[in-house]
Design a protein around this motif. Sequence first.
Motif, PDB file in Angstrom:
ATOM      1  N   LEU A  16       0.833  -1.200   0.000  1.00  0.00           N
ATOM      2  CA  LEU A  16       0.000   0.000   0.000  1.00  0.00           C
ATOM      3  C   LEU A  16       0.869   1.251   0.000  1.00  0.00           C
ATOM      4  O   LEU A  16       0.577   2.223  -0.701  1.00  0.00           O
ATOM      5  CB  LEU A  16      -0.958  -0.011   1.196  1.00  0.00           C
ATOM      6  N   GLY A  17       1.948   1.230   0.767  1.00  0.00           N
ATOM      7  CA  GLY A  17       2.872   2.366   0.770  1.00  0.00           C
ATOM      8  C   GLY A  17       3.489   2.594  -0.602  1.00  0.00           C
ATOM      9  O   GLY A  17       3.614   3.729  -1.059  1.00  0.00           O
ATOM     10  N   ALA A  18       3.855   1.508  -1.269  1.00  0.00           N
ATOM     11  CA  ALA A  18       4.411   1.620  -2.618  1.00  0.00           C
ATOM     12  C   ALA A  18       3.360   2.172  -3.579  1.00  0.00           C
ATOM     13  O   ALA A  18       3.672   3.005  -4.438  1.00  0.00           O
ATOM     14  CB  ALA A  18       4.915   0.264  -3.090  1.00  0.00           C
ATOM     15  N   LEU A  19       2.139   1.730  -3.406  1.00  0.00           N
ATOM     16  CA  LEU A  19       1.056   2.217  -4.260  1.00  0.00           C
ATOM     17  C   LEU A  19       0.847   3.716  -4.075  1.00  0.00           C
ATOM     18  O   LEU A  19       0.568   4.438  -5.036  1.00  0.00           O
ATOM     19  CB  LEU A  19      -0.229   1.447  -3.962  1.00  0.00           C
ATOM     20  N   ALA A  21      -9.596   1.355  -7.914  1.00  0.00           N
ATOM     21  CA  ALA A  21      -9.629  -0.110  -7.895  1.00  0.00           C
ATOM     22  C   ALA A  21      -8.356  -0.697  -7.309  1.00  0.00           C
ATOM     23  O   ALA A  21      -8.409  -1.648  -6.516  1.00  0.00           O
ATOM     24  CB  ALA A  21      -9.853  -0.651  -9.302  1.00  0.00           C
ATOM     25  N   SER A  22      -7.195  -0.150  -7.667  1.00  0.00           N
ATOM     26  CA  SER A  22      -5.947  -0.687  -7.127  1.00  0.00           C
ATOM     27  C   SER A  22      -5.832  -0.410  -5.639  1.00  0.00           C
ATOM     28  O   SER A  22      -5.378  -1.260  -4.870  1.00  0.00           O
ATOM     29  CB  SER A  22      -4.732  -0.149  -7.889  1.00  0.00           C
ATOM     30  N   PHE A  23      -6.252   0.762  -5.200  1.00  0.00           N
ATOM     31  CA  PHE A  23      -6.240   1.060  -3.768  1.00  0.00           C
ATOM     32  C   PHE A  23      -7.238   0.183  -3.028  1.00  0.00           C
ATOM     33  O   PHE A  23      -6.958  -0.303  -1.938  1.00  0.00           O
ATOM     34  CB  PHE A  23      -6.526   2.541  -3.509  1.00  0.00           C
ATOM     35  N   SER A  24      -8.392  -0.030  -3.613  1.00  0.00           N
ATOM     36  CA  SER A  24      -9.402  -0.877  -2.975  1.00  0.00           C
ATOM     37  C   SER A  24      -8.861  -2.276  -2.748  1.00  0.00           C
ATOM     38  O   SER A  24      -9.019  -2.850  -1.663  1.00  0.00           O
ATOM     39  CB  SER A  24     -10.664  -0.913  -3.831  1.00  0.00           C
ATOM     40  N   SER A  25      -8.215  -2.824  -3.747  1.00  0.00           N
ATOM     41  CA  SER A  25      -7.635  -4.158  -3.633  1.00  0.00           C
ATOM     42  C   SER A  25      -6.554  -4.194  -2.557  1.00  0.00           C
ATOM     43  O   SER A  25      -6.510  -5.115  -1.730  1.00  0.00           O
ATOM     44  CB  SER A  25      -7.052  -4.579  -4.983  1.00  0.00           C
ATOM     45  N   ALA A  47      -3.555   9.691  -2.645  1.00  0.00           N
ATOM     46  CA  ALA A  47      -3.670   8.416  -1.925  1.00  0.00           C
ATOM     47  C   ALA A  47      -4.749   8.499  -0.850  1.00  0.00           C
ATOM     48  O   ALA A  47      -5.513   7.547  -0.653  1.00  0.00           O
ATOM     49  CB  ALA A  47      -2.326   8.030  -1.316  1.00  0.00           C
ATOM     50  N   ALA A  48      -4.829   9.627  -0.157  1.00  0.00           N
ATOM     51  CA  ALA A  48      -5.839   9.800   0.886  1.00  0.00           C
ATOM     52  C   ALA A  48      -7.246   9.732   0.294  1.00  0.00           C
ATOM     53  O   ALA A  48      -8.156   9.136   0.882  1.00  0.00           O
ATOM     54  CB  ALA A  48      -5.627  11.124   1.615  1.00  0.00           C
ATOM     55  N   GLN A  49      -7.414  10.323  -0.872  1.00  0.00           N
ATOM     56  CA  GLN A  49      -8.723  10.273  -1.517  1.00  0.00           C
ATOM     57  C   GLN A  49      -9.061   8.844  -1.940  1.00  0.00           C
ATOM     58  O   GLN A  49     -10.181   8.374  -1.732  1.00  0.00           O
ATOM     59  CB  GLN A  49      -8.757  11.232  -2.708  1.00  0.00           C
ATOM     60  N   HIS A  50      -8.101   8.133  -2.509  1.00  0.00           N
ATOM     61  CA  HIS A  50      -8.333   6.734  -2.893  1.00  0.00           C
ATOM     62  C   HIS A  50      -8.602   5.868  -1.656  1.00  0.00           C
ATOM     63  O   HIS A  50      -9.445   4.981  -1.689  1.00  0.00           O
ATOM     64  CB  HIS A  50      -7.139   6.177  -3.658  1.00  0.00           C
ATOM     65  N   LEU A  51      -7.865   6.139  -0.574  1.00  0.00           N
ATOM     66  CA  LEU A  51      -8.072   5.397   0.665  1.00  0.00           C
ATOM     67  C   LEU A  51      -9.476   5.635   1.207  1.00  0.00           C
ATOM     68  O   LEU A  51     -10.156   4.698   1.636  1.00  0.00           O
ATOM     69  CB  LEU A  51      -7.020   5.785   1.707  1.00  0.00           C
ATOM     70  N   ALA A  52      -9.922   6.880   1.176  1.00  0.00           N
ATOM     71  CA  ALA A  52     -11.270   7.195   1.657  1.00  0.00           C
ATOM     72  C   ALA A  52     -12.316   6.409   0.875  1.00  0.00           C
ATOM     73  O   ALA A  52     -13.238   5.827   1.460  1.00  0.00           O
ATOM     74  CB  ALA A  52     -11.533   8.704   1.545  1.00  0.00           C
ATOM     75  N   VAL A  53     -12.162   6.357  -0.441  1.00  0.00           N
ATOM     76  CA  VAL A  53     -13.103   5.592  -1.269  1.00  0.00           C
ATOM     77  C   VAL A  53     -13.022   4.110  -0.915  1.00  0.00           C
ATOM     78  O   VAL A  53     -14.052   3.435  -0.772  1.00  0.00           O
ATOM     79  CB  VAL A  53     -12.825   5.827  -2.773  1.00  0.00           C
ATOM     80  N   ALA A  54     -11.802   3.595  -0.766  1.00  0.00           N
ATOM     81  CA  ALA A  54     -11.624   2.174  -0.440  1.00  0.00           C
ATOM     82  C   ALA A  54     -12.237   1.817   0.910  1.00  0.00           C
ATOM     83  O   ALA A  54     -12.677   0.682   1.118  1.00  0.00           O
ATOM     84  CB  ALA A  54     -10.138   1.813  -0.454  1.00  0.00           C
ATOM     85  N   LEU A  55     -12.275   2.787   1.811  1.00  0.00           N
ATOM     86  CA  LEU A  55     -12.874   2.559   3.132  1.00  0.00           C
ATOM     87  C   LEU A  55     -14.383   2.785   3.128  1.00  0.00           C
ATOM     88  O   LEU A  55     -15.039   2.720   4.154  1.00  0.00           O
ATOM     89  CB  LEU A  55     -12.206   3.463   4.175  1.00  0.00           C
ATOM     90  N   GLY A  56     -14.926   3.082   1.939  1.00  0.00           N
ATOM     91  CA  GLY A  56     -16.374   3.219   1.808  1.00  0.00           C
ATOM     92  C   GLY A  56     -16.914   4.600   2.078  1.00  0.00           C
ATOM     93  O   GLY A  56     -18.127   4.769   2.256  1.00  0.00           O
ATOM     94  N   LEU A  57     -16.052   5.587   2.121  1.00  0.00           N
ATOM     95  CA  LEU A  57     -16.506   6.958   2.354  1.00  0.00           C
ATOM     96  C   LEU A  57     -16.881   7.604   1.027  1.00  0.00           C
ATOM     97  O   LEU A  57     -16.239   7.381   0.007  1.00  0.00           O
ATOM     98  CB  LEU A  57     -15.408   7.764   3.043  1.00  0.00           C
ATOM     99  N   ASP A  58     -17.905   8.417   1.034  1.00  0.00           N
ATOM    100  CA  ASP A  58     -18.349   9.117  -0.165  1.00  0.00           C
ATOM    101  C   ASP A  58     -17.554  10.415  -0.281  1.00  0.00           C
ATOM    102  O   ASP A  58     -17.703  11.323   0.541  1.00  0.00           O
ATOM    103  CB  ASP A  58     -19.847   9.413  -0.064  1.00  0.00           C
ATOM    104  N   LEU A  59     -16.705  10.505  -1.305  1.00  0.00           N
ATOM    105  CA  LEU A  59     -15.858  11.687  -1.448  1.00  0.00           C
ATOM    106  C   LEU A  59     -16.647  12.969  -1.629  1.00  0.00           C
ATOM    107  O   LEU A  59     -16.193  14.050  -1.239  1.00  0.00           O
ATOM    108  CB  LEU A  59     -14.893  11.520  -2.632  1.00  0.00           C
TER     109      LEU A  59
END
Length: 109
Positions: free
Chosen positions: A40-43, A51-55, A89-101
Amino acid sequence: MDHLELLRRLAIDDDRLSGESLTEPGDGPLSPKALALARLGALCGVGGTDASFSSAVDAAIRAGATGPELVHLVVAVVPVVGMPRAVAAAQHLAVALGLDLETFVPSDS
């Protein structure tokens, strides 16, 4: 294969190392959680899609990582990847955690 042989083969781009042989943690010393956090850090550094952050986030959570650990991971890589990559990354993480941006990160209009 020991770590020095693995490093040697990586350093010379040995054809005997395939992407498939490097993707599974099976023989390595990293725990599944440490491996998931490293990936995840590398990503965060290379960028990626939702999608990649979600995975990556799913893999980290399955390995035992918590939401606070994931957020602090993004903060921890800021000095290496820079603020623009960390913001993305924070925005992708928020989406991956199910938050509505749309509601979580209001626009500056």
